[in-house]
Design a protein around this motif. Structure first.
Motif, PDB file in Angstrom:
ATOM      1  N   ILE A 145      62.534  80.596  26.344  1.00  0.00           N
ATOM      2  CA  ILE A 145      61.392  79.907  26.976  1.00  0.00           C
ATOM      3  C   ILE A 145      61.739  79.469  28.389  1.00  0.00           C
ATOM      4  N   THR A 205      58.776  71.870  23.123  1.00  0.00           N
ATOM      5  CA  THR A 205      57.513  72.493  22.709  1.00  0.00           C
ATOM      6  C   THR A 205      56.830  71.551  21.719  1.00  0.00           C
ATOM      7  N   VAL A 212      52.944  69.540  26.343  1.00  0.00           N
ATOM      8  CA  VAL A 212      53.787  69.467  25.140  1.00  0.00           C
ATOM      9  C   VAL A 212      54.345  68.061  24.921  1.00  0.00           C
ATOM     10  N   LYS A 214      63.373  73.229  21.496  1.00  0.00           N
ATOM     11  CA  LYS A 214      63.637  74.627  21.159  1.00  0.00           C
ATOM     12  C   LYS A 214      64.913  75.147  21.813  1.00  0.00           C
ATOM     13  N   GLY A 239      59.195  72.315  29.969  1.00  0.00           N
ATOM     14  CA  GLY A 239      58.362  72.900  28.930  1.00  0.00           C
ATOM     15  C   GLY A 239      56.957  73.119  29.445  1.00  0.00           C
TER      16      GLY A 239
END
Length: 579
Positions: A568, A549, A378, A554, A374
């Motif tokens: 992502i 995130t 985060v 996610k 990520g």
């Protein structure tokens, strides 16, 4: 008696016999000093007046023998007070230092995130130095002062009441003056301690980062920063010394005025034939006995302020309750399989209002190799730090083998989790010492086997003294890859069922990364493993990759599945590939 006073007095309990013996000798010494002027008075008023020369000399000789005997007793008493009394103070300091160090070990990362190491070091070193003197000299000086003061007062009244009243008229004024200045000194001494703590923090910061300082040729900048901090300390010292100077010189003036009153008043009473010359001489000698305890009390006031401000700062740390500790019903974690589950986990730091992440729901099966990726910031590292309870979840729960980690004893929980970090910390000592840290009772054979599993044995044997080689502070004599392999060997020796790799290879060159990656994969075999990845190429074989995130998880899936999703993870992967 308030809680702080009770706490201070509790440190005397293990040394009661030493304390009472010290007090006995303090009483003895103070009593002896009261006897000398009485002998002088007897010689001047009786022997020299009533006896012929030969008889007088005989009596004086006998009294001389008595005084020598008293001097020897005084010597023994003073020696015991100076030697054994200081040992008692040092032992109490030892107990306090042990207690605060033990308390440091109980405090969580939240506490250390907001403190400077140098300031914490000051609490355990400088702040306790003056407490030794207070623990020893405080009660002793009070006993000696009270005995001398009361004894001198009683004897002076018997010599001449009006002259005694004149002398004691000054004492309430002196007491008021001392109490007023005491409060000012308290504030000044506390400021001194705060400033020296800042200096210690600055020194620790500079010496820890000395290679960065030199690489940027910023020695002059650091010197200027230190000069500013040092100047602030001198300024606070100037203030405290000014207050001390006013305090001591003012009390010195009172003492001089007392002597003036005694000399003038005594002269007047001699002219009036109220007292004899011998009585005036005795009075002057007892005035010294009266002034000496006043001086001791003055010194005690200064000593008390030094010691008590240090003790206040000591208590400030002890009063901080660990925010993460065992429940009374906490149990051992035994027969660990390694199933881990995050249930609606939300986390934020104590001093912030925003969540680092929220609503984390994740199930990891025993032996599963899972990667966390990520954007920076985060909370990937923070999420993994929640598993061994380095931080406490704000909401939700984390379970190991179906048990909430808050219901497990901390030591037992952390014993079953191994962590390999990007920033490896090695202690000053030998290779043996650092690997053995993973299992303190490990045999030499077990340590060598762990080093071999971590691909570290060969380079260790090439060191000047092999496993007995001293590696310096933070392992400074080793390369990054070598340090990392020692930290892996340490975890191999610990042999935990759960592993956390926190960007363990991101700071290494390609050659070192391959060796270390092989070691990590060998270590991860058949263990539940969390990998925080910076280089996505190192986690492509992970069974499951979790994309984190600020709003939680996610994406989740294998490398191929996440690329096909084109979300992502795919974006992060493409960015890294194009670099």
């Amino acid at each position: 008696m308030n809680r702080k006073t009770k706490k201070f007095l509790s440190y005397y309990k293990p040394y009661k016999s030493l304390f009472f013996t010290d007090m006995f000798f303090a009483l003895l010494v103070s009593a002896i000093t009261l006897v000398y002027p009485l002998i002088v008075r007897y010689i001047t008023n009786t022997i020299l007046v009533q006896y012929e020369i030969e008889a007088a000399m005989s009596h004086i000789f006998k009294l001389a023998v008595v005084m020598v005997g008293l001097a020897i007793l005084e010597l023994i008493g003073n020696f015991y007070i100076a030697y054994k009394g200081h040992i008692m103070g040092a032992k109490m300091e030892f107990d306090m230092r042990n207690e605060i160090f033990e308390h440091y070990q109980k405090l969580s990362f939240n506490f250390y995130d907001n403190k400077k190491t140098g300031q914490l070091m000051t609490r355990i070193t400088n702040d306790l130095f003056d407490i030794t003197e207070l623990c020893h000299h405080g009660p002793e000086d009070l006993v000696i002062s009270i005995i001398k003061f009361v004894g001198a007062f009683v004897i002076l009244i018997s010599v001449n009441l009006p002259l005694t009243i004149l002398v004691f008229a000054f004492l309430p004024i002196m007491l008021f003056y001392a109490m007023h200045m005491k409060n000012k000194m308290n504030g000044a001494f506390r400021k001194n301690r705060e400033r020296i703590a800042d200096i210690n923090a600055q020194i620790e910061d500079n010496l820890s980062g000395i290679r960065v300082v030199k690489s940027f040729a910023n020695e002059k900048v650091e010197m200027e920063k230190f000069h500013r901090g040092n100047s602030r300390f001198v300024d606070s010292k100037k203030t405290s010394y000014f207050i001390m100077a006013v305090f001591h010189s003012g009390l010195g003036l009172f003492i001089s005025l007392i002597n003036v009153v005694v000399i003038i008043g005594g002269g007047y009473f001699i002219l009036k034939k109220v007292i004899s010359l011998g009585d005036l001489l005795t009075f002057l000698l007892y005035i010294n006995n009266l002034i000496d305890p006043v001086k001791k009390l003055i010194n005690f006031t200064e000593q008390f302020q030094n010691g008590i401000t240090g003790f206040d700062r000591f208590m400030e740390i002890l009063d901080i309750e660990p925010d993460i500790q065992d429940k009374k019903t906490a149990k051992e974690l035994i027969d660990v399989k390694g199933d881990i589950e995050f249930r609606d986990v939300t986390f934020k730091y104590d001093d912030t209002s925003a969540d680092v992440f929220r609503n984390i729901n994740l199930k990891v099966e025993a032996g599963e190799y899972i990667a966390l990726v990520g954007p920076s910031g985060v909370g990937k590292t923070t999420m993994c730090s929640l598993i061994p309870r380095f931080y406490e979840v704000s909401e939700g729960s984390i379970l190991i083998d179906g048990k909430d980690i808050r219901d497990i004893k901390l030591k037992s929980l952390r014993k079953n989790i191994g962590i390999v970090q990007q920033d490896v910390y090695l202690f000053a000592g030998t290779v043996f010492d650092n690997i053995r840290y993973g299992k303190l009772d490990a045999t030499t054979e077990e340590i060598i086997e762990a080093a071999k599993n971590a691909n570290a044995h060969d380079f260790i044997m090439e060191l000047p003294d092999g496993y007995d080689t001293y590696i310096g502070q933070r392992g400074i004599k080793l390369s990054g890859g070598q340090k990392q392999r020692l930290s892996i060997a340490r975890v191999f020796l610990k042999n935990p069922p759960i592993l956390i790799f926190d960007e363990a290879t991101s700071a290494l060159d390609n050659e070192s990364e391959k060796v270390v990656q092989d070691s990590l994969e060998k270590l991860a075999k058949n263990r539940t493993t969390f990998v925080i990845a910076h280089r996505l190429t190192t986690i492509q074989n992970a069974k499951s990759i979790v994309v984190l995130t600020e709003e939680g998880i996610k994406e989740k899936g294998s490398h191929e599945e996440l690329l096909q999703l084109d979300g992502i993870y795919a974006s992060l992967y493409n960015i890294r590939q194009n670099k």
